[in-house]
Design an enzyme around this catalytic site. Sequence first.
Site, mmCIF file in Angstrom:
data_model
loop_
_atom_site.group_PDB
_atom_site.id
_atom_site.type_symbol
_atom_site.label_atom_id
_atom_site.label_comp_id
_atom_site.label_asym_id
_atom_site.label_seq_id
_atom_site.Cartn_x
_atom_site.Cartn_y
_atom_site.Cartn_z
ATOM 1 N N GLY A 1 31.278 24.987 -40.061
ATOM 2 C CA GLY A 1 30.256 23.990 -40.390
ATOM 3 C C GLY A 1 29.057 24.690 -40.984
ATOM 4 N N CYS B 1 3.540 14.434 -30.500
ATOM 5 C CA CYS B 1 2.621 14.635 -29.382
ATOM 6 C C CYS B 1 3.219 15.421 -28.232
ATOM 7 C CB CYS B 1 2.149 13.287 -28.886
ATOM 8 S SG CYS B 1 1.453 12.334 -30.237
ATOM 9 N N TYR C 1 16.421 25.424 -29.427
ATOM 10 C CA TYR C 1 17.078 26.721 -29.197
ATOM 11 C C TYR C 1 16.132 27.901 -29.413
ATOM 12 C CZ TYR C 1 20.932 23.594 -30.568
ATOM 13 O OH TYR C 1 21.787 22.543 -30.711
ATOM 14 N N GLY D 1 32.282 28.679 -36.327
ATOM 15 C CA GLY D 1 31.387 29.558 -35.591
ATOM 16 C C GLY D 1 30.822 30.760 -36.305
HETATM 17 N N1 LLP Z 1 34.549 23.282 -34.259
HETATM 18 C C1 LLP Z 1 34.135 22.879 -33.045
HETATM 19 C C2 LLP Z 1 35.116 22.403 -32.071
HETATM 20 C C3 LLP Z 1 32.755 22.935 -32.716
HETATM 21 O O1 LLP Z 1 32.346 22.543 -31.512
HETATM 22 C C4 LLP Z 1 31.835 23.423 -33.672
HETATM 23 C C5 LLP Z 1 30.408 23.486 -33.371
HETATM 24 C C6 LLP Z 1 32.315 23.808 -34.939
HETATM 25 C C7 LLP Z 1 33.690 23.736 -35.191
HETATM 26 C C8 LLP Z 1 31.437 24.295 -36.032
HETATM 27 O O2 LLP Z 1 30.741 25.457 -35.688
HETATM 28 P P1 LLP Z 1 29.878 26.199 -36.815
HETATM 29 O O3 LLP Z 1 30.833 26.755 -37.827
HETATM 30 O O4 LLP Z 1 28.968 25.192 -37.433
HETATM 31 O O5 LLP Z 1 29.157 27.244 -36.063
HETATM 32 N N2 LLP Z 1 23.455 22.337 -32.884
HETATM 33 C C9 LLP Z 1 23.705 23.763 -32.768
HETATM 34 C C10 LLP Z 1 25.132 24.118 -33.105
HETATM 35 C C11 LLP Z 1 26.161 23.384 -32.283
HETATM 36 C C12 LLP Z 1 27.568 23.760 -32.639
HETATM 37 C C13 LLP Z 1 28.531 22.894 -31.911
HETATM 38 N N3 LLP Z 1 29.898 23.085 -32.258
HETATM 39 C C14 LLP Z 1 22.722 24.508 -33.645
HETATM 40 O O6 LLP Z 1 21.870 23.874 -34.285
HETATM 41 O O7 LLP Z 1 22.729 25.733 -33.695
#
Ligand code: LLP
Length: 421
Positions: free
Chosen positions: A277, A346, A318, A239
């Site tokens: 991530g 489109c 978003y 996150g």
């Molecule tokens: N762990 C869990 C349980 C998660 O649900 C997520 C992200 C992560 C780790 C990794 O989070 P990060 O470090 O990447 O913030 N599609 C959206 C983001 C969705 C994130 C979902 N869960 C976007 O493009 O902003």
Amino acid sequence: MDHFLYRGGVLHAEDVALPEIAAAVGTPFYVYSAATLTRHFRLFDEALEGLDHLVCFAMKSNSNLAVIKLLGDLGAGMDVVSGGEYARARAAGIPGSRIVFSGVGKTADEMRQALTGGVRQFNVESEPELYRLDAVAREMGRRAPIALRVNPDVDARTHEKISTGRKEDKFGIPLARARAVYAVAAELSGIEVVGVDVHIGSQLTDLQPFAAAYAKVADLVVALRDDGHDIRRVDLGGGLGIPYERSNAAPPLPTDYGAMVREIFADLDVEVEIEPGRLISGNAGLLVSQVIYVKSGEDRDFLILDAAMNDLIRPAMYGAWHDIVPVAEPAAGSDRRPYDVVGPVCESGDTFAKSRPLPPLDEGDLVAFRSAGAYGAVMASEYNSRPLIPEVLVRDDHFAVIRPRPTFDEMLSRDTIPDWL
Ligand code: LLP
């Protein structure tokens, strides 16, 4: 910091000029920098130095096999949320002992797949899931290692669609119920309790919500140990946000995050897992696209690109901002004019940016979207029957196509027309 810089007036990925890749693979395409991926992984790994820890890359942000292999070779574990991601992790050579299985709706088939191939732990999100996993594990003569994902009811203060730790969100077990559910888990012979899991949201730009949630997790670890559970691990989720808009204040760094984690958990004698991530892959990737037309509207100019919402859906989904830069470096002090930057799909939602000040651009010019390495290619679709675009990995002065663009024949061959039609 990333490795996408102008050199000699041309934007490069490490030592490779982007027009060279464009000439080889066509546009649009995603390009990732191996050096940036490596750097970002190491930042987290080093930030947790001194703590027993494992950095599990959240594969949902970028699951290309080459990216997974690169990170796995550095020692990363993987956070997977589906049978498909699990299969990718294993195919990239990640041992089961480094794979954490998260997700709010794991199926019995996915549980069997992971128990067969090896898994570090399941992050269980509900009581029905706990009972299902117990049944599957017993049927296989196994015990499934688990952490329960708790919902700490903390507002991550991020975008509504990616906030996951408030009580109204679908994720995890309410903190108030956690001890009761752990007591149930301890009685199930197919379950082995190993830890506690939390994840409060994505693209957080402030450490305070993390610290609030983690303090609650630390208290819970103490309480659970008092109840007689052998809590060896905490999984703190992912996150940490990235600077999408370079002109804005930068979010905290992994070192700041690491210091906060250390402060809360150093004396607790637990192994710490984290699941970043975006911070690892986001700024390690660009989406490169070509201007098809510049169209003058009544009161604005549209930059019509060959990339579209199906390739990068974040702006449409978003309202996300991605910096857009010309591949040919604009002269210092050159004027900017506002463009609506759009794709060819489109629907009006296929808009990347409105009134974005950019140097004058022409048909055939290349532009790059920054911060596109996370939640870019993985969220792409073939909407409008547009082929998924290639992914390219650069290391130093060489590059490789790590996912080719499918031909129309390949796309069409996946459909079948029934013989009764
Ligand atoms: N762990 C869990 C349980 C998660 O649900 C997520 C992200 C992560 C780790 C990794 O989070 P990060 O470090 O990447 O913030 N599609 C959206 C983001 C969705 C994130 C979902 N869960 C976007 O493009 O902003």
